[in-house]
Scaffold this active site. Structure first.
Site, PDB file in Angstrom:
ATOM      1  N   TYR A 171      36.405  39.492  45.468  1.00 34.90           N
ATOM      2  CA  TYR A 171      37.452  38.774  44.738  1.00 34.90           C
ATOM      3  C   TYR A 171      38.102  37.712  45.619  1.00 34.90           C
ATOM      4  O   TYR A 171      38.609  36.713  45.120  1.00 34.90           O
ATOM      5  CB  TYR A 171      38.527  39.748  44.267  1.00 34.90           C
ATOM      6  CG  TYR A 171      38.187  40.548  43.036  1.00 34.90           C
ATOM      7  CD1 TYR A 171      36.870  40.737  42.611  1.00 34.90           C
ATOM      8  CD2 TYR A 171      39.194  41.142  42.281  1.00 34.90           C
ATOM      9  CE1 TYR A 171      36.574  41.484  41.479  1.00 34.90           C
ATOM     10  CE2 TYR A 171      38.916  41.890  41.143  1.00 34.90           C
ATOM     11  CZ  TYR A 171      37.598  42.060  40.756  1.00 34.90           C
ATOM     12  OH  TYR A 171      37.308  42.801  39.635  1.00 34.90           O
ATOM     13  N   GLY A 172      38.110  37.943  46.919  1.00 35.87           N
ATOM     14  CA  GLY A 172      38.845  37.071  47.829  1.00 35.87           C
ATOM     15  C   GLY A 172      38.334  35.660  47.921  1.00 35.87           C
ATOM     16  O   GLY A 172      39.018  34.790  48.471  1.00 35.87           O
ATOM     17  N   CYS A 212      44.589  43.209  53.755  1.00 39.17           N
ATOM     18  CA  CYS A 212      43.350  43.499  53.032  1.00 39.17           C
ATOM     19  C   CYS A 212      43.031  44.973  53.235  1.00 39.17           C
ATOM     20  O   CYS A 212      43.254  45.515  54.333  1.00 39.17           O
ATOM     21  CB  CYS A 212      42.195  42.635  53.541  1.00 39.17           C
ATOM     22  SG  CYS A 212      40.585  43.001  52.785  1.00 39.17           S
ATOM     23  N   THR A 213      42.512  45.605  52.196  1.00 36.81           N
ATOM     24  CA  THR A 213      42.235  47.040  52.296  1.00 36.81           C
ATOM     25  C   THR A 213      41.228  47.372  53.388  1.00 36.81           C
ATOM     26  O   THR A 213      41.215  48.483  53.909  1.00 36.81           O
ATOM     27  CB  THR A 213      41.703  47.565  50.955  1.00 36.81           C
ATOM     28  OG1 THR A 213      40.657  46.717  50.496  1.00 36.81           O
ATOM     29  CG2 THR A 213      42.800  47.608  49.910  1.00 36.81           C
ATOM     30  N   HIS A 214      40.356  46.434  53.728  1.00 35.24           N
ATOM     31  CA  HIS A 214      39.341  46.700  54.744  1.00 35.24           C
ATOM     32  C   HIS A 214      39.900  46.703  56.166  1.00 35.24           C
ATOM     33  O   HIS A 214      39.367  47.367  57.055  1.00 35.24           O
ATOM     34  CB  HIS A 214      38.240  45.633  54.678  1.00 35.24           C
ATOM     35  CG  HIS A 214      37.322  45.745  53.503  1.00 35.24           C
ATOM     36  ND1 HIS A 214      37.762  45.616  52.215  1.00 35.24           N
ATOM     37  CD2 HIS A 214      35.991  45.970  53.434  1.00 35.24           C
ATOM     38  CE1 HIS A 214      36.734  45.745  51.385  1.00 35.24           C
ATOM     39  NE2 HIS A 214      35.657  45.970  52.099  1.00 35.24           N
ATOM     40  N   CYS A 266      43.723  46.084  45.567  1.00 37.91           N
ATOM     41  CA  CYS A 266      43.100  44.882  46.139  1.00 37.91           C
ATOM     42  C   CYS A 266      44.189  43.844  46.399  1.00 37.91           C
ATOM     43  O   CYS A 266      44.951  43.500  45.503  1.00 37.91           O
ATOM     44  CB  CYS A 266      42.063  44.340  45.152  1.00 37.91           C
ATOM     45  SG  CYS A 266      41.436  42.703  45.564  1.00 37.91           S
TER      46      CYS A 266
END
Length: 270
Positions: free
Chosen positions: A21-22, A163-165, A52
């Site tokens: 999505y980014g 960011c979730t990552h 997200c």
């Protein structure tokens, strides 16, 4: 969420068929997020967490307007945690291209403390590093130094991982920036906000059977490995699911966001 709310069943929807999505436009992210939310509502959820950062940055106000259940994003909780953490009033924010371009974190942080100086940097290569499992090697460190090497010279004492990552790269990021820079993970604050809201509204599930369900728009080969890397435990069954253009049912009137960042529903408890 699983640690903080052990009595709650979690319905997870991931969208690898249309990710990342980014790198998408705000209009496209909004359309995808509305479809994702409709999928979750059709499975009877009592709260939607937009986990997200790109979707939270681009779609949260519209989701709050449309959904008949409480909605929680990751931007406001992350901003609160960063403002609490900083002592120098100089905060850096890293995230995907879409998240940084939206300016959502800058607006949220300045809404809490106007005199904060913010350095916002897109760091898109961090996402594939995590998904490849390269969390703490020479490649990860080289990328981190290229992105973040100058931040300490600018007096930054807090880095918001937007960011979730990115929390999975905390070790290498911390090594690059040094111990004087505090890393803020908005996921922890978001989970705390969800617990606080559900408790205040009398919506916590204290007992009974718990069943976590994982749905994906495409069964990508490495999802199980990446998911278990995040969770630190087996995931169980992962089901392929389709999302479409169906509108979100039961649209509720607009409601004013609460201080916790959760949109409070206008039509009673669920």
């Amino acid at each position: 969420m699983r640690r903080r709310l052990p009595g709650e069943s979690i319905v997870y929807f991931g969208d690898p068929a249309r990710s990342p999505y980014g790198t998408k436009s705000a209009d496209t992210i909004l359309r995808f997020a509305v479809e994702d939310a409709a999928f979750l509502l059709n499975r009877g959820v009592k709260m939607v967490i937009v986990a997200c950062h790109s979707a939270s940055s681009s779609a949260l106000p519209e989701l709050e307007r449309r959904l008949p259940v409480p909605v929680l994003g990751v931007v406001e909780p992350g901003a609160r945690a960063a403002v609490r953490a900083t002592r120098s009033n100089r905060i850096a924010v890293i995230g995907t291209t879409a998240t940084i371009a939206s300016g959502a974190y800058e607006r949220a942080i300045r809404g809490l403390r106007r005199n904060v100086e913010i350095i916002a940097k897109p760091t898109p290569l961090f996402v594939p590093l995590v998904e490849e499992g390269w969390l703490d090697n020479d490649v990860a460190e080289a990328v981190a130094r290229r992105y973040l090497g100058g931040l300490t010279d600018e007096g930054v004492d807090t880095l918001l991982l937007g960011c979730t990552h990115f929390p999975l790269l905390a070790r290498v990021i911390g090594r690059v920036l040094g111990p004087a820079v505090r890393l803020v993970d908005s996921a922890e604050e978001t989970a705390a906000s969800a617990e606080e809201f559900l408790s205040a509204q009398g919506l916590l599930n204290a007992g009974g059977a718990v069943r976590h369900r994982f749905y994906l728009s495409d069964l990508v080969p490495n999802f199980q490995a990446v998911g278990e890397r995040f969770l630190g435990e087996p995931m169980g069954e992962v089901v392929r699911a389709s999302v479409g253009d169906a509108p979100v049912a039961g649209q509720s009137p607009k409601a004013r966001p609460s201080k916790s960042g959760v949109r409070r529903p206008s039509r009673g408890k669920r």
